[in-house]
Design a protein around this motif. Structure first.
Motif, PDB file in Angstrom:
ATOM      1  N   LEU A 113     -16.794 -29.762  -3.799  1.00  0.00           N
ATOM      2  CA  LEU A 113     -16.491 -30.024  -2.388  1.00  0.00           C
ATOM      3  C   LEU A 113     -15.784 -31.345  -2.178  1.00  0.00           C
ATOM      4  O   LEU A 113     -15.434 -31.691  -1.050  1.00  0.00           O
ATOM      5  N   GLY A 116     -10.712 -30.350  -1.157  1.00  0.00           N
ATOM      6  CA  GLY A 116     -10.147 -29.998   0.136  1.00  0.00           C
ATOM      7  C   GLY A 116     -11.003 -30.338   1.338  1.00  0.00           C
ATOM      8  O   GLY A 116     -10.533 -30.949   2.295  1.00  0.00           O
ATOM      9  N   LEU A 117     -12.264 -29.954   1.303  1.00  0.00           N
ATOM     10  CA  LEU A 117     -13.131 -30.155   2.463  1.00  0.00           C
ATOM     11  C   LEU A 117     -13.252 -31.629   2.810  1.00  0.00           C
ATOM     12  O   LEU A 117     -13.014 -32.040   3.945  1.00  0.00           O
ATOM     13  N   TYR A 159     -24.174 -26.446  -2.414  1.00  0.00           N
ATOM     14  CA  TYR A 159     -23.777 -25.060  -2.623  1.00  0.00           C
ATOM     15  C   TYR A 159     -24.833 -24.411  -3.500  1.00  0.00           C
ATOM     16  O   TYR A 159     -25.246 -24.978  -4.520  1.00  0.00           O
ATOM     17  N   ARG A 178     -20.529 -18.312   1.027  1.00  0.00           N
ATOM     18  CA  ARG A 178     -19.361 -18.324   0.136  1.00  0.00           C
ATOM     19  C   ARG A 178     -19.807 -17.759  -1.211  1.00  0.00           C
ATOM     20  O   ARG A 178     -20.536 -18.405  -1.957  1.00  0.00           O
ATOM     21  N   PHE A 258     -13.688 -21.886  -4.041  1.00  0.00           N
ATOM     22  CA  PHE A 258     -13.076 -23.107  -3.515  1.00  0.00           C
ATOM     23  C   PHE A 258     -13.142 -24.265  -4.510  1.00  0.00           C
ATOM     24  O   PHE A 258     -12.347 -25.201  -4.444  1.00  0.00           O
ATOM     25  N   GLN A 261      -9.867 -23.929  -6.519  1.00  0.00           N
ATOM     26  CA  GLN A 261      -8.762 -23.369  -5.741  1.00  0.00           C
ATOM     27  C   GLN A 261      -7.397 -23.781  -6.281  1.00  0.00           C
ATOM     28  O   GLN A 261      -6.467 -22.966  -6.335  1.00  0.00           O
ATOM     29  N   ARG A 312     -14.329 -22.074   7.860  1.00  0.00           N
ATOM     30  CA  ARG A 312     -14.398 -21.426   6.548  1.00  0.00           C
ATOM     31  C   ARG A 312     -15.365 -20.260   6.519  1.00  0.00           C
ATOM     32  O   ARG A 312     -15.591 -19.655   5.472  1.00  0.00           O
TER      33      ARG A 312
END
Length: 314
Positions: A113, A116-117, A159, A178, A258, A261, A312
């Motif tokens: 994470l 992008g996030l 996650y 996810r 993700f 990615q 998301r």
């Protein structure tokens, strides 16, 4: 130490002494606490003895092999962490009155994470609070929950399997499903599948994160539920190590899409959802500690992350 008769002497239960108790419990030992505090171990033991005398009861369990607070010790530690959180909030609000000082935010998250996030959230946060400083702690699901419980971080992003907040002293600000995927090289025998069942994964060697990480927890749950065993060849808590294992065609790993990615976009890896209910229910979770008053800077980042995670949602 045996219980003392009489009422607790609240005047002698000071924040300074409570800090000694906190350090001993959080660092699992008197010597480690003394090293951190820069004092002799005898000083730590003396402060603990005085604190127990003032409380009129033991604060640590008698088993010296494991540092564990008694119920009275837990009450004092809760009071101490609450005091530190309130002091931190006050300091942040006072600092906010000073021109050009927007505070500091501590975040705990898993490696996948940090791309992008967090990049997008931090960019927007910097636009609105240019003087704000941020610290990122990378760790597994268990690490992040522990940091939140100890008020070592303001926000946690995990996650893994849905967190049972009845057991952890945290709450979900938002959670997003996810699915967990099997990650393989593009030319792998499984790469052409839309999703992969558990039986199809069993012949292959695996690289997996340690037991504190959400992906490993899910794999262990699948092993128990399906009475199977995945072939563990490499255990590493580094995302690059998991990726390189797959790129080198040594076997398979499991991650949310993700987390890889960029490699998926570049055609270096392929990610196939694992066809199992436990893998499909995996979640990204934004966590906070209930009852903690976050400084405005942390609240601003929480709002940004909440909006991004909502975008998301599957």
């Amino acid at each position: 130490m045996k219980s003392c008769s009489g009422q607790p002497n609240m005047d002698d239960i000071t924040i300074g002494r409570l800090r000694y108790l906190h350090e001993v419990v959080s660092r699992a030992g008197v010597r480690k606490a003394a090293d951190h505090l820069g004092v002799a171990p005898s000083s730590v033991s003396r402060q603990l003895a005085q604190l127990e005398h003032s409380a009129r009861m033991p604060l640590l369990e008698p088993d010296r092999r494991v540092i564990k607070p008694t119920e009275a010790g837990k009450l004092l530690l809760d009071y101490y962490t609450g005091y530190i959180a309130r002091r931190e909030t006050l300091a942040a609000r006072l600092a906010g009155l000073q021109a050009g000082d927007d505070g500091h935010v501590e975040i705990g998250l898993v490696q996948g994470l940090a791309g992008g996030l967090m990049r997008d959230a931090l960019y927007r946060l910097h636009e609105r609070h240019p003087a704000l400083t941020v610290s990122l702690r990378l760790g597994g699901m268990d690490d992040i929950v522990q940091w939140l419980e100890q008020d070592a971080i303001h926000l946690g992003i995990t996650y893994g399997p849905p967190l049972d907040t009845r057991l952890a002293q945290v709450k979900k600000a938002i959670s997003v499903t996810r699915p967990m995927c099997a990650v393989v090289p593009p030319g792998h025998a499984l790469a052409s599948l839309r999703e992969v069942c558990v039986d199809a994964l069993l012949p292959y060697a695996f690289a997996l994160a340690g037991s504190a990480y959400g992906t490993r927890k899910i794999m262990q749950q699948i092993e128990r539920e399906e009475a199977c065993t995945f072939q563990l060849l490499l255990e590493t808590n580094h995302l690059i190590g998991l990726q390189n294992f797959v790129v080198a065609s040594l076997g398979v790993t499991v991650l949310p899409a993700f987390a890889v990615q960029n490699e998926l976009d570049q055609g270096k890896l392929a990610a196939l959802p694992v066809a199992h209910a436990l893998a499909r229910r995996a979640q990204m979770q934004l966590l906070v500690r209930p009852g903690r008053a976050l400084p405005e800077s942390a609240q601003a980042l929480q709002r940004l992350l909440t909006r991004q995670l909502r975008g998301r949602q599957a």
